[in-house]
Design a protein around this motif. Structure first.
Motif, mmCIF file in Angstrom:
data_model
loop_
_atom_site.group_PDB
_atom_site.id
_atom_site.type_symbol
_atom_site.label_atom_id
_atom_site.label_comp_id
_atom_site.label_asym_id
_atom_site.label_seq_id
_atom_site.Cartn_x
_atom_site.Cartn_y
_atom_site.Cartn_z
ATOM 1 N N ILE A 40 0.843 -1.204 0.000
ATOM 2 C CA ILE A 40 0.000 0.000 0.000
ATOM 3 C C ILE A 40 0.874 1.249 0.000
ATOM 4 O O ILE A 40 0.614 2.204 -0.738
ATOM 5 C CB ILE A 40 -0.977 -0.027 1.188
ATOM 6 N N VAL A 41 1.918 1.259 0.808
ATOM 7 C CA VAL A 41 2.827 2.407 0.844
ATOM 8 C C VAL A 41 3.514 2.571 -0.508
ATOM 9 O O VAL A 41 3.645 3.684 -1.022
ATOM 10 C CB VAL A 41 3.852 2.264 1.989
ATOM 11 N N ALA A 42 3.927 1.467 -1.109
ATOM 12 C CA ALA A 42 4.596 1.536 -2.420
ATOM 13 C C ALA A 42 3.697 2.170 -3.465
ATOM 14 O O ALA A 42 4.177 2.868 -4.368
ATOM 15 C CB ALA A 42 5.038 0.143 -2.856
ATOM 16 N N LYS A 43 2.382 1.959 -3.358
ATOM 17 C CA LYS A 43 1.439 2.540 -4.316
ATOM 18 C C LYS A 43 1.454 4.066 -4.278
ATOM 19 O O LYS A 43 1.072 4.712 -5.243
ATOM 20 C CB LYS A 43 0.018 2.043 -4.050
ATOM 21 N N CYS A 44 1.917 4.638 -3.183
ATOM 22 C CA CYS A 44 2.018 6.094 -3.095
ATOM 23 C C CYS A 44 3.049 6.644 -4.080
ATOM 24 O O CYS A 44 2.987 7.796 -4.468
ATOM 25 C CB CYS A 44 2.429 6.521 -1.688
ATOM 26 N N PHE A 45 3.991 5.799 -4.465
ATOM 27 C CA PHE A 45 5.088 6.231 -5.315
ATOM 28 C C PHE A 45 4.864 5.913 -6.781
ATOM 29 O O PHE A 45 5.618 6.344 -7.633
ATOM 30 C CB PHE A 45 6.394 5.578 -4.848
ATOM 31 N N LEU A 117 -5.878 0.132 3.216
ATOM 32 C CA LEU A 117 -5.635 -0.853 4.270
ATOM 33 C C LEU A 117 -6.954 -1.364 4.831
ATOM 34 O O LEU A 117 -7.134 -2.566 5.007
ATOM 35 C CB LEU A 117 -4.784 -0.255 5.391
ATOM 36 N N HIS A 118 -7.893 -0.475 5.066
ATOM 37 C CA HIS A 118 -9.204 -0.867 5.596
ATOM 38 C C HIS A 118 -9.923 -1.799 4.620
ATOM 39 O O HIS A 118 -10.450 -2.838 5.015
ATOM 40 C CB HIS A 118 -10.046 0.374 5.880
ATOM 41 N N LEU A 119 -9.928 -1.438 3.342
ATOM 42 C CA LEU A 119 -10.590 -2.281 2.339
ATOM 43 C C LEU A 119 -9.898 -3.636 2.225
ATOM 44 O O LEU A 119 -10.557 -4.665 2.102
ATOM 45 C CB LEU A 119 -10.608 -1.580 0.978
#
Length: 136
Positions: A40-45, A117-119
């Motif tokens: 999920i964090v990687a998707k920010c980039f 993250l919730h989904l």
């Protein structure tokens, strides 16, 4: 090339910066980073439209490098140890810049990241109960 040496103050500063980055990536606040959080964090980039199946393989590779004890989660000690070594040859200004950029990007996308993250957690819960339909 010999390894650079750091003063106690420099070591402490780098450890503090890496700790901030760790807690920014620990989306559920449990003190561990799991593969889903890292993804999920990687998707920010990476823009959503360019996300590919190979991204999953890259996440697994990154997890393998970070997860020294191979328990499928990264704790703070692993994170700091691996990244401290990885960035050892980076000067202080560049190191700080990279850490600040990571924190800035995660904070900029924080709402979307937490929703992802919730989904993801909802989908996993439904899957465990035999329901794999879309999450409402």
């Amino acid at each position: 090339m010999s390894k650079p040496t750091f003063s106690k103050t420099e070591v402490k500063h780098r450890e503090e910066m890496l700790t901030k980055c760790f807690y920014a990536c620990d989306l559920d606040g449990n003190g561990l980073i799991d593969p889903k959080e890292l993804e999920i964090v990687a998707k920010c980039f990476v823009p959503q439209s360019t996300s590919t199946a190979s991204d999953s393989a890259e996440i697994k590779l990154i997890m393998a490098k970070l997860d020294r004890n191979q328990d499928n989660v990264v704790d703070l000690r692993e994170w700091v140890g691996v990244l401290f070594e990885l960035f050892r040859f980076m000067n202080d200004a560049a190191f700080d810049k990279h850490c600040e950029e990571l924190l800035s990007i995660i904070n900029k996308h924080r709402q979307r990241v937490l929703e992802d993250l919730h989904l993801s957690n909802q989908f996993q819960t439904n899957s465990h109960h035999g329901r794999t339909n879309s999450v409402s």
